[in-house]
Motif scaffolding. Structure first.
Motif, short mmCIF file in Angstrom:
data_model
loop_
_atom_site.label_atom_id
_atom_site.label_comp_id
_atom_site.label_asym_id
_atom_site.label_seq_id
_atom_site.Cartn_x
_atom_site.Cartn_y
_atom_site.Cartn_z
N THR A 1 74.58 27.57 62.74
CA THR A 1 74.64 26.11 62.84
C THR A 1 75.69 25.74 63.86
OG1 THR A 1 74.30 26.12 60.47
CG2 THR A 1 74.87 24.02 61.47
N GLN A 2 75.38 24.80 64.74
CA GLN A 2 76.41 24.38 65.67
C GLN A 2 77.12 23.14 65.18
OE1 GLN A 2 75.82 22.91 69.97
NE2 GLN A 2 76.95 24.83 70.08
N ILE A 3 78.43 23.26 65.10
CA ILE A 3 79.25 22.12 64.71
C ILE A 3 79.89 21.60 66.00
CG2 ILE A 3 81.05 21.34 63.15
CD1 ILE A 3 79.13 22.92 61.52
N HIS A 4 79.60 20.35 66.31
CA HIS A 4 80.12 19.79 67.56
C HIS A 4 81.51 19.23 67.31
CE1 HIS A 4 80.42 17.50 71.23
NE2 HIS A 4 79.31 18.04 71.66
N THR B 1 70.95 23.30 65.33
CA THR B 1 70.76 24.54 64.59
C THR B 1 70.12 25.57 65.51
OG1 THR B 1 68.71 23.59 63.74
CG2 THR B 1 70.64 23.52 62.31
N MET B 2 70.85 26.65 65.74
CA MET B 2 70.33 27.71 66.60
C MET B 2 69.21 28.47 65.90
SD MET B 2 73.48 26.91 67.55
CE MET B 2 74.60 27.79 66.46
N GLY B 3 69.32 28.56 64.57
CA GLY B 3 68.28 29.24 63.81
C GLY B 3 66.99 28.45 63.81
N GLY B 4 65.92 29.10 63.39
CA GLY B 4 64.63 28.42 63.32
C GLY B 4 63.54 29.45 63.08
N LEU B 5 62.32 29.04 63.25
CA LEU B 5 61.23 29.99 63.00
C LEU B 5 61.32 31.16 63.98
CD1 LEU B 5 58.26 27.53 62.33
CD2 LEU B 5 59.54 28.90 60.66
N TRP B 6 61.17 32.34 63.44
CA TRP B 6 61.19 33.52 64.31
C TRP B 6 59.93 33.48 65.18
CZ3 TRP B 6 58.04 37.53 65.59
CH2 TRP B 6 58.61 38.58 66.30
N GLY C 1 79.72 33.23 66.92
CA GLY C 1 79.30 31.89 67.32
C GLY C 1 79.57 30.87 66.24
N GLY C 2 78.52 30.15 65.88
CA GLY C 2 78.66 29.09 64.90
C GLY C 2 78.81 29.60 63.48
N HIS C 3 78.70 30.87 63.29
CA HIS C 3 78.83 31.44 61.94
C HIS C 3 80.20 32.10 61.81
CE1 HIS C 3 78.05 33.80 58.38
NE2 HIS C 3 78.23 34.92 59.04
#
Lengths: 226, 670, 258
Positions: free
Chosen positions: B267-270, B436-441, B615-617
């Motif tokens: 997850t990106q936190i700005h 959110t960098m994650g998503g459907l593969w 990164g965001g994690h």
């Protein structure tokens, strides 16, 4: 799918007619106010009567008069059509409108001001245009200056006439205040350099011309035109 | 490494810089006559969706576009402010496709796929060409050429922009291309329609079930392929910079029907958002990253000063220079206030957690322009005007004008929202969930693990690794839509030319619609006492506290239990007013939050499983002595692709990330 | 201090309720006590809806999405003005500090025949999409473009095109106009593309088609009151309307076409 035949039936086409006829009527006002200003010469109407006589008998002017009426009718008809369409575009009105926050009252009241002007015009034509026409066709002797004077100095009726004429001029002023620059905008004549100039001229025109007109009945009544 | 046969990334062979060119030239084609009988469903109308729909329609496919908003032009891509990267090297400052590729991989903390990222960098230039041809009014120089700026701490000027409204202009470009196809009848538009499930028939995705949000009616739509371009899931946190309607539902329904979910915890936190002002807060507003070029970030050095500021007893303008802690400049002298987003965000949280936060909630730091306004811009202007010894007042006046010119609209927006004049007082900022960098593969073709089902843009996991660089999201959305999917979809559709449209009364459609209908009825029938927002806020708080900027195993385990509890309560005590067959925004929200309540659990599970910080994690257990993130490349250089077996039971598949062209290094901004 | 002002006020909301397009609507009054002035106008509606839901009543339907003033979805007519009393902002960026304790706030939907009410304050603005589909584009298929810097555009033209392109399609211009005219919206797109070299090829076709569609949707006619410009949250200029008039008059009269 596009076609230019529908131009006059399109919203912009109709507005184009409004703007064009409006500005044409403005040009008539210039002539009208110029000639009538001769009243201020206070020579017993001699110069004015000569000019009026010329205007009444010159065939070119007579031809242009037809154009003027066509322009006026087109302006009125389009205004009616557009107003009806505008009403249809908002069948359910707002309960509360704060128009003053975003526009001038007279820009929103062009229909009302125009109607007042039309009523004024009917009276105005009845007062002066009709007697002149009758005189021209019956080849009767007539003195326009005296006829005008009579209208505004006829006791109580004269005072009422003066008031009605002043109200008419006021309507004209506000109608012009919006209409003058609006006509240019509608014709697409908008320019970074010239539009501010046009707007200024419009304001000056809308104040000066009706003011000069209004001074005529007042002048007759007060006696400074003689 | 454990894997699934479904997890074939289909990355073409050959050298990195030739993979895409070669693949593009050899991928199967569909002949024009056949394209006309192939139907493609596009869900979502943001950059990825609108670009894909327009491009596919231009190629001749029959396209249907769905968006939940009242117009495709409202998609949240529109809110992107800063810009879009492209390796044009117009500024002659040494940029290249390789450099953009390298920066993106590094920025993503070495958790993205080389081949995808390189392709992204390769097509980046075409995007700019395409957008300009559409009439997108990018900023220009006086000579009429395109202007560039540097963004997010990159060392080259490769960011194209349109004032602070780049996303809007790019989206309107794509939207106009889309509307052109709508006008020509090549695209059928379904606005105010929400996709509520995908329809799989014989192992392939064959359509969707959508709800007409105005009438409430459910509809069945067939497609030879379905493209999910439905954005990210930042709203799982309740408060985020996402639009109110942004949701995970499309991706989540696909996940439940067999599509693996990749890296859900990234997850990106700005770092620069306007802080929360009270319990009524419904969303958070981002202030462009560009502000960090001139704003200095600080908190008081002493706790008692912070306390005094919080209670309103001390005006921050009166706090002496030596009593201020410019913590980014202190910790990261090389990059200072321009460290990447994840680093800046964590540093703010660290200070606030330690008791130095500055607004009533203690959850804010200062972004202060006073110094640069006066002593940088003020001085430059004074010099330009030939004033040798300017007074303080002159410096302030000159600097004020420059700052207004550069950031006027952002300052206005800040004042609009907070009621505080940022020219006179330091801005208050705090990090907020942004992307959110994650998503459907997806594989190299952007296809999910369900054949015929694709995911584009933020909805997929693919190009940003564990952290996204500024000005890269717009690039990816448009790359996927304009320049990737039009080619890669051929690989699948070339084999579908004999597939006749499946009748909508096929049992697959009937069953899917029935399931959706049942869920809607279930939501309406609870007739409990609490609103959707009540549960959403509770979920958001758990996610933010335990799965936000910093995570730890204990907290994540607790969060998983807590989310399950909230979910149980949700299904027992929710109140959804109104009916199914009408315009019912509460019902829409209920469906979306129901999905967030499931996704939240998976995010925590993924975060718990990834025993490293990248990164965001950020896992608190995995940091250096100085508090920096500690990556574990030996054990975690993989994409976590989760397969749902049933709710609460997921199987982890791992796609190994191989770096053949880049040497992995630890990021350092010291 | 530089922080939240944190005042609370009481206001009365008179909000338009309408079940759907076909039924008649009416106003409904709600007392809002202790409203924080830091709240946005829409957050105040969130609070109201939360209350209505717990009371078992129907919440007020309204359109909104990004809540940062750019998507153009929010659309409330507040105290006689689209997007309320503040100039240059959308409803979502309007905050309660713009109101005083004891204020009565009247909230209505955009009213226009071309924007039928869907429910309460939500209206259907798909007419704008259809106008765009009629011509609001440059016909360039993906992949056809030449290098971006091959097209030189004077900075002033680019800036002016950008100013026109800043339109968010919210419809406040229509709502503000006493004639419910959509001229500002349409002219912004016509202008943007007329100003840029990319838009030249379809310049005449575009304005003819877009105006034709605009008229067909049932919008009113412009009388140059300037209300649209004054209420536009993005400050789109009336100059655009003049430019569209010019483009249209040229395309239908002077241009050498049938």
């Amino acid at each position: 799918m596009s076609n230019s035949k529908g131009f006059l039936k399109s919203s912009i086409g109709r507005k184009f007619v409004m703007g064009l006829t409006g500005l044409f009527l403005v040009s008539f006002l210039v002539v009208h106010v110029s000639i009538n200003s001769l009243l201020f010469l206070c020579d017993g109407g001699e110069t004015f009567n000569a000019a009026a006589d010329f205007m009444a008998h010159n065939p070119v002017i007579r031809f242009l008069e037809i154009g003027l009426f066509i322009g006026l009718i087109a302006h009125i008809v389009q205004a009616l059509v557009l107003t009806l369409a505008n009403k249809k575009a908002r069948p359910q009105g707002y309960a509360q409108v704060n128009g003053a926050a975003n526009s001038t009252w007279y820009s929103r009241s062009m229909g009302l001001l125009g109607t007042l002007l039309l009523l004024f015009l009917v009276m105005h034509l009845y007062h002066f245009w009709w007697p002149t026409k009758v005189a021209v066709f019956t080849h009767n002797e007539h003195n326009t200056f005296e006829e005008i004077k009579a209208v505004f100095t006829d006791g109580t009726m004269g005072v009422i006439s003066v008031v009605l004429y002043v109200v008419g001029c006021l309507s004209l002023s506000y109608h012009l205040l919006h209409g003058f620059q609006s006509g240019f905008q509608t014709l697409g004549l908008n320019h970074k350099k010239y539009t501010p100039v046009i707007k200024k001229i419009g304001i000056i025109f809308s104040i000066i011309v009706p003011l000069v007109f209004a001074l005529m009945p007042i002048g007759f009544m007060a006696g400074f035109i003689h | 490494m454990a894997s699934s046969p479904k997890l074939d990334s289909k990355i073409p062979d050959g050298p990195l810089d030739q993979k895409w060119t070669k693949y593009r030239s050899t991928v199967a084609l569909v002949n024009p006559a056949n394209k006309r009988s192939l139907e493609v469903i596009v869900v979502g109308s943001g950059l990825a969706g609108a670009a894909a729909a327009a491009s596919l329609a231009e190629l001749g496919y029959k396209v249907k576009v769905f968006c939940f908003q009242d117009s495709p032009r409202r998609a949240h891509s529109i809110a992107a402010q800063g810009g879009i990267n492209a390796a044009k090297n117009y500024q002659n400052d040494g940029d290249s496709v390789y450099r953009l590729f390298y920066d993106t991989i590094k920025g993503g903390d070495y958790r993205a796929r080389e081949a995808n990222v390189h392709r992204l960098a390769e097509v980046s230039g075409n995007i700019i060409d395409q957008c300009v041809a559409q009439g997108v009014p990018f900023a220009r120089e006086y000579g009429g050429l395109l202007s560039n700026r540097s963004f997010g701490g990159t060392q080259v000027q490769r960011t194209f922009y349109a004032a602070g409204q780049t996303g809007q202009q790019l989206l309107l470009g794509a939207y106009s291309a889309l509307q052109r196809q709508v006008g020509m009848g090549a695209v059928k538009l379904y606005a105010r329609h929400e996709m509520l499930d995908i329809v799989n028939i014989d192992g392939k995705c064959r359509g969707i079930i959508a709800r007409d949000l105005v009438s409430g009616k459910l509809e069945r739509h067939f497609g030879h392929a379905v493209l999910l371009c439905t954005g990210g899931y930042g709203n799982v946190f309740f408060l985020s910079t996402n639009a109110m309607g942004s949701n995970v539902t499309a991706a989540w329904k696909a996940h439940k029907k067999g599509a693996f979910f990749g890296n859900p915890c990234y997850t990106q936190i700005h770092p620069t958002c306007i802080p929360v002002s009270g319990d009524h807060q419904s969303k958070l507003t981002l202030m462009s990253e560009s502000l960090r070029n001139d704003g200095r970030i600080w908190v008081p050095k002493k706790k008692e000063d912070a306390e005094a500021i919080r209670t309103g007893k001390l005006n921050p303008n009166n706090l002496k220079e030596e009593d201020r802690d410019y913590y980014l400049e202190r910790r990261y002298p090389a990059f200072g206030n321009l460290v990447p987003r994840d680093v800046a965000s964590r540093a703010a949280k660290e200070r606030c957690d330690a008791g130095f936060g500055v607004n009533a909630t203690g959850q804010a730091v200062y972004l202060d322009f006073a110094f640069n306004m006066k002593y940088k811009y003020g001085k430059i202007e004074a010099t330009k005007k030939g004033i040798e010894n300017p007074t303080e007042a002159q410096l302030e006046e000159f600097g004020h004008a420059v700052v207004k010119e550069k950031y006027g609209n952002l300052f206005d927006m800040y004042e609009q929202i907070t009621g505080v004049n940022p020219y006179k007082n330091p801005m208050q900022i705090y990090p907020a969930v942004h992307y959110t960098m994650g998503g459907l593969w997806v594989d190299y073709n952007l296809m999910t693990t369900v054949p015929g089902l694709y995911a584009l843009g933020e909805a997929n996991f693919s190009d940003h690794g564990a952290n996204r660089l500024g000005a890269s999201a717009l690039m990816q959305g448009l790359a996927d839509g304009y320049f990737v999917i039009p080619y890669t979809i051929g690989a699948y559709l070339a084999n579908e030319i004999r597939t006749k449209p499946i009748a909508l009364d096929h049992e697959g459609f009937v069953k899917a619609e029935q399931d959706v209908q049942n869920q809607i009825q279930k939501l309406l029938n609870i007739k409990g006492t609490k609103s959707v927002d009540y549960f959403h806020k509770r979920l958001g708080k758990v996610m933010w506290d335990k799965c936000g900027m910093a995570r730890n195993a204990e907290g994540l385990k607790w969060a998983i239990e807590e989310i399950r509890k909230i979910r149980d309560e949700f299904w027992k005590d929710l109140r959804v007013p109104g009916e199914a067959n009408e315009f019912n925004p509460e019902l829409e929200k209920a469906g979306r939050v129901a999905d967030f309540l499931e996704l939240g659990e998976l995010m925590c599970k993924d975060a718990l499983e990834r025993n490293e910080s990248c990164g965001g994690h950020f896992r608190e257990e995995y940091q250096t002595e100085e508090g920096e993130a500690e990556r574990d490349d030996a054990n975690f250089s993989y994409v976590a692709a989760w397969e749902m077996k049933e709710l609460g039971n997921w199987e982890l598949h791992k796609e190994e990330l191989k770096y053949e062209n880049i040497k992995i290094a630890q990021r350092s901004y010291k | 201090m530089a922080g939240s002002s944190g005042k609370n006020i009481n206001v009365t909301i008179k909000v338009w309720r309408q079940k759907n397009k076909n039924q008649k609507g009416q106003f409904e009054t709600h007392e809002m006590k202790g409203v924080s002035t830091d709240m946005s106008f829409l957050e105040m509606f969130d609070v109201l809806n939360e209350r209505l839901i717990t009371e078992g009543k129907d919440p007020v339907a309204f359109d909104h999405d990004c809540r940062e003033g750019i998507c153009g979805m929010c659309s409330m007519y507040i105290n006689g003005r689209p997007h309320g009393p503040k100039q240059g902002v959308t409803t979502c960026q309007l905050h309660m500090r713009s109101f005083k304790d004891g204020d009565i706030i009247v909230v209505e939907p955009w009213r226009s025949a071309a924007f039928p009410v869907i429910k309460d304050l939500a209206v259907d603005r798909s007419s704008f999409d259809r106008i765009m589909a009629a011509g609001g584009f440059v016909s360039v298929n993906t992949g056809n473009a030449k290098d971006a810097n091959n097209i030189l555009i004077p900075k002033d033209d680019a800036d002016e095109a950008f100013n026109a392109a800043a339109c968010i399609g919210c419809g406040a211009c229509v709502a503000a106009c006493k004639n419910a005219s959509a001229m500002l919206f349409v002219s912004a797109k016509v202008s943007q593309l007329a100003l840029l070299p990319q838009g030249q090829v379809e310049r005449e076709e575009r304005v003819l088609n877009m105006v034709k569609q605009m008229d067909a949707e049932g919008f009113g006619n412009c009388t140059n009151t300037g209300a649209c410009e004054a209420e536009c949250p993005k400050g789109i200029s009336l100059e655009n309307i003049a430019r569209m008039n010019r483009e249209y008059i040229h395309a239908s009269t002077i241009a050498n076409r049938k």
